[in-house]
Scaffold this motif. Structure first.
Motif, PDB file in Angstrom:
ATOM      1  N   ASP A 107       0.900  -1.324  -0.064  1.00 38.54           N
ATOM      2  CA  ASP A 107       0.151  -0.019   0.091  1.00 38.54           C
ATOM      3  C   ASP A 107       1.077   1.163   0.011  1.00 38.54           C
ATOM      4  O   ASP A 107       0.390   2.316  -0.330  1.00 38.54           O
ATOM      5  CB  ASP A 107      -0.789   0.026   1.040  1.00 38.54           C
ATOM      6  CG  ASP A 107      -2.017  -1.190   1.086  1.00 38.54           C
ATOM      7  OD1 ASP A 107      -2.358  -1.428   0.101  1.00 38.54           O
ATOM      8  OD2 ASP A 107      -2.510  -1.591   2.263  1.00 38.54           O
ATOM      9  N   ALA A 108       2.180   1.293   0.189  1.00 43.42           N
ATOM     10  CA  ALA A 108       2.894   2.330   0.565  1.00 43.42           C
ATOM     11  C   ALA A 108       3.248   3.064  -0.762  1.00 43.42           C
ATOM     12  O   ALA A 108       3.762   2.546  -1.743  1.00 43.42           O
ATOM     13  CB  ALA A 108       4.129   1.960   1.257  1.00 43.42           C
ATOM     14  N   HIS A 109       3.116   4.254  -0.847  1.00 47.56           N
ATOM     15  CA  HIS A 109       3.713   5.390  -1.839  1.00 47.56           C
ATOM     16  C   HIS A 109       5.081   5.771  -1.758  1.00 47.56           C
ATOM     17  O   HIS A 109       5.873   5.990  -2.487  1.00 47.56           O
ATOM     18  CB  HIS A 109       2.812   6.641  -1.889  1.00 47.56           C
ATOM     19  CG  HIS A 109       1.430   6.374  -2.381  1.00 47.56           C
ATOM     20  ND1 HIS A 109       0.240   6.435  -1.606  1.00 47.56           N
ATOM     21  CD2 HIS A 109       0.794   5.861  -3.555  1.00 47.56           C
ATOM     22  CE1 HIS A 109      -0.688   6.160  -2.207  1.00 47.56           C
ATOM     23  NE2 HIS A 109      -0.341   5.721  -3.003  1.00 47.56           N
ATOM     24  N   LEU A 110       5.507   5.825  -0.428  1.00 50.43           N
ATOM     25  CA  LEU A 110       6.945   6.272  -0.108  1.00 50.43           C
ATOM     26  C   LEU A 110       7.332   5.572   1.280  1.00 50.43           C
ATOM     27  O   LEU A 110       6.675   5.447   2.233  1.00 50.43           O
ATOM     28  CB  LEU A 110       7.054   7.740   0.251  1.00 50.43           C
ATOM     29  CG  LEU A 110       8.064   8.268   0.597  1.00 50.43           C
ATOM     30  CD1 LEU A 110       9.335   8.428  -0.534  1.00 50.43           C
ATOM     31  CD2 LEU A 110       7.985   9.925   1.193  1.00 50.43           C
ATOM     32  N   PHE A 111       8.706   5.155   1.169  1.00 48.58           N
ATOM     33  CA  PHE A 111       9.150   4.479   2.388  1.00 48.58           C
ATOM     34  C   PHE A 111      10.092   5.495   2.944  1.00 48.58           C
ATOM     35  O   PHE A 111      11.008   6.285   2.285  1.00 48.58           O
ATOM     36  CB  PHE A 111       9.962   3.295   1.830  1.00 48.58           C
ATOM     37  CG  PHE A 111      10.649   2.619   3.137  1.00 48.58           C
ATOM     38  CD1 PHE A 111      10.050   1.868   3.954  1.00 48.58           C
ATOM     39  CD2 PHE A 111      12.196   2.718   3.238  1.00 48.58           C
ATOM     40  CE1 PHE A 111      11.061   1.037   4.795  1.00 48.58           C
ATOM     41  CE2 PHE A 111      12.873   2.527   4.168  1.00 48.58           C
ATOM     42  CZ  PHE A 111      12.366   1.589   5.041  1.00 48.58           C
ATOM     43  N   ILE A 112      10.234   5.625   4.309  1.00 48.43           N
ATOM     44  CA  ILE A 112      11.426   6.318   4.875  1.00 48.43           C
ATOM     45  C   ILE A 112      11.845   5.320   6.171  1.00 48.43           C
ATOM     46  O   ILE A 112      11.317   4.891   6.781  1.00 48.43           O
ATOM     47  CB  ILE A 112      10.789   7.705   5.694  1.00 48.43           C
ATOM     48  CG1 ILE A 112      10.081   8.462   4.917  1.00 48.43           C
ATOM     49  CG2 ILE A 112      11.840   8.292   6.547  1.00 48.43           C
ATOM     50  CD1 ILE A 112       9.168   9.534   5.355  1.00 48.43           C
ATOM     51  N   GLY A 113      13.289   5.299   6.028  1.00 45.72           N
ATOM     52  CA  GLY A 113      14.067   4.362   6.697  1.00 45.72           C
ATOM     53  C   GLY A 113      15.368   4.197   6.925  1.00 45.72           C
ATOM     54  O   GLY A 113      15.782   4.831   6.019  1.00 45.72           O
TER      55      GLY A 113
END
Length: 401
Positions: free
Chosen positions: A261-267
């Motif tokens: 479902d993610a449009h953007l990952f931060i990590g």
């Protein structure tokens, strides 16, 4: 040769970074009708996700700290681990031993070399790890996850194979699915994780950074964030204060569903994280772990950033303002984010597990092993106990530097 059942041994340290690709290879080899065993440490033998068919052998390996006073004990453990590995090989008769880094791989690969068994190492990161650096000159093949791998000597390039990092089947299945629709008025789903243990810096910076986004983006946010247990309530309060919808947890069991479902990952920028993002095609803002050995997480970001699929922010410069700036650059226009997703997708190597299985099958076939056992003098192919001890000393010396 297809149809011939062989035996293989995989050797890996007890962390997810080492064992995730090992387990993926084990599944690929088992599907081809082969028998597979694992050499690891106590953590690896108990780690969740180990295939039921994979028998684990815990061997002494020795850990080399910076204090030379502990090296003799560590060297002794390596030699004992090598002896026990040889006993396993005498019974199991592997066609090849595959090392994935970590201290348990050292005695396992040294024992394989001394027995004339085919050897392969797999490097998950964009910097060759310490144990793999020591073994690189001694093995038959080196499998890498990135086109550029630091600390890999040019002299070894002839046996390097670009494979990639094997990815879990549940995540890999998403590669056939399109990037989730991202429109000017639809939800903007952001996934935030900090590796298996979480990362406090993400808890401190991300909520405030997201709150600085223009209303056109902020009002559409739907955040899913992994937090350390001690940070959970503090982060929940921050999101509530900013009026941002957020689902928080200390652990997400089904990461494939979250990525879907993610449009953007931060990590963080661990090897498995990069492999999954590129397998699925998800754009990212990456914050490399600053204390990672040889700064390998920063190196891991290079390919994805150069392709346009990610932006990297050093932790020293990872502020709420900088995060908001980078998100705007990627997501203010739907087509920009979709382009980044496509760039990330193009960096993926979805056949890594099968390609690695192909490579492993090409070394140490049964016919070759029979020739070595019957016609060759095994002792002439084997390094002495002193040579194995020297290899351990070399590792200890490098660890101290």
């Amino acid at each position: 040769m297809p149809g011939i059942s062989r035996h293989y041994v995989l050797a890996a340290g007890g962390t997810g970074g080492h064992l995730t690709p090992a387990f993926a290879l084990a599944h690929a080899l088992e599907r081809r009708g082969h028998h597979v065993a694992l050499i690891t440490d106590e953590r690896g033998a108990a780690i969740p996700g180990k295939p039921d068919f994979l028998t684990a052998h815990v061997l002494p390996a020795g850990r080399f700290g910076k204090n030379p006073l502990g090296w003799p004990k560590a060297i002794g453990a390596v030699l004992e681990g090598k002896r026990q590995a040889r006993q396993i090989y005498d019974t199991f008769e592997p066609s090849c031993v595959v090392g994935f880094g970590g201290y348990p791989a050292l005695p396992a690969l040294l024992a394989a070399r001394s027995a004339g068994i085919g050897t392969v190492i797999h490097e998950q990161n964009a910097v060759l790890g310490r144990v793999n650096r020591l073994l690189a000159g001694r093995v038959d093949a080196i499998a890498t996850a990135y086109p550029q791998v630091d600390r890999l000597k040019p002299a070894y390039q002839g046996k390097v194979h670009l494979i990639g990092n094997p990815v879990r089947p549940g995540v890999l299945s998403l590669r056939d699915e399109p990037f989730p629709p991202f429109t000017a008025d639809g939800l903007f789903r952001v996934l935030v994780t900090g590796g298996s243990q979480g990362a406090s810096v993400l808890s401190e910076v991300v909520p405030d950074g997201l709150s600085m986004l223009p209303t056109a983006l902020r009002s559409r946010l739907q955040v899913t964030q992994q937090c350390r247990p001690e940070d959970l309530e503090k982060v929940r309060e921050r999101y509530a204060k900013h009026g941002i919808a957020a689902e928080l947890a200390t652990y997400f069991e089904d990461m494939a569903a979250q990525l879907a479902d993610a449009h953007l990952f931060i990590g963080r920028a661990g090897a498995s994280t990069i492999a999954e993002l590129t397998a699925v095609g998800r754009p990212a803002i990456l914050v490399p772990l600053p204390i990672a050995t040889d700064d390998h997480q920063a190196a891991n970001t290079r390919e994805m950033v150069a392709a346009g699929g990610a932006r990297a922010i050093r932790q020293t410069g990872f502020t709420a303002k900088e995060l908001a700036k980078q998100i705007q650059a990627m997501a203010m226009h739907p087509e920009t984010l979709a382009t980044a997703a496509h760039a990330a997708f193009n960096c993926g190597r979805p056949k890594a597990a099968e390609d690695l299985a192909d490579l492993v099958e090409s070394f140490g076939g049964d016919t070759i092993q029979d020739v070595i056992r019957v016609a060759g003098d095994a002792r002439s192919l084997s390094p002495s106990r002193e040579a194995s001890g020297q290899a351990a000393k070399d590792l200890a010396k490098e660890r101290a530097e």
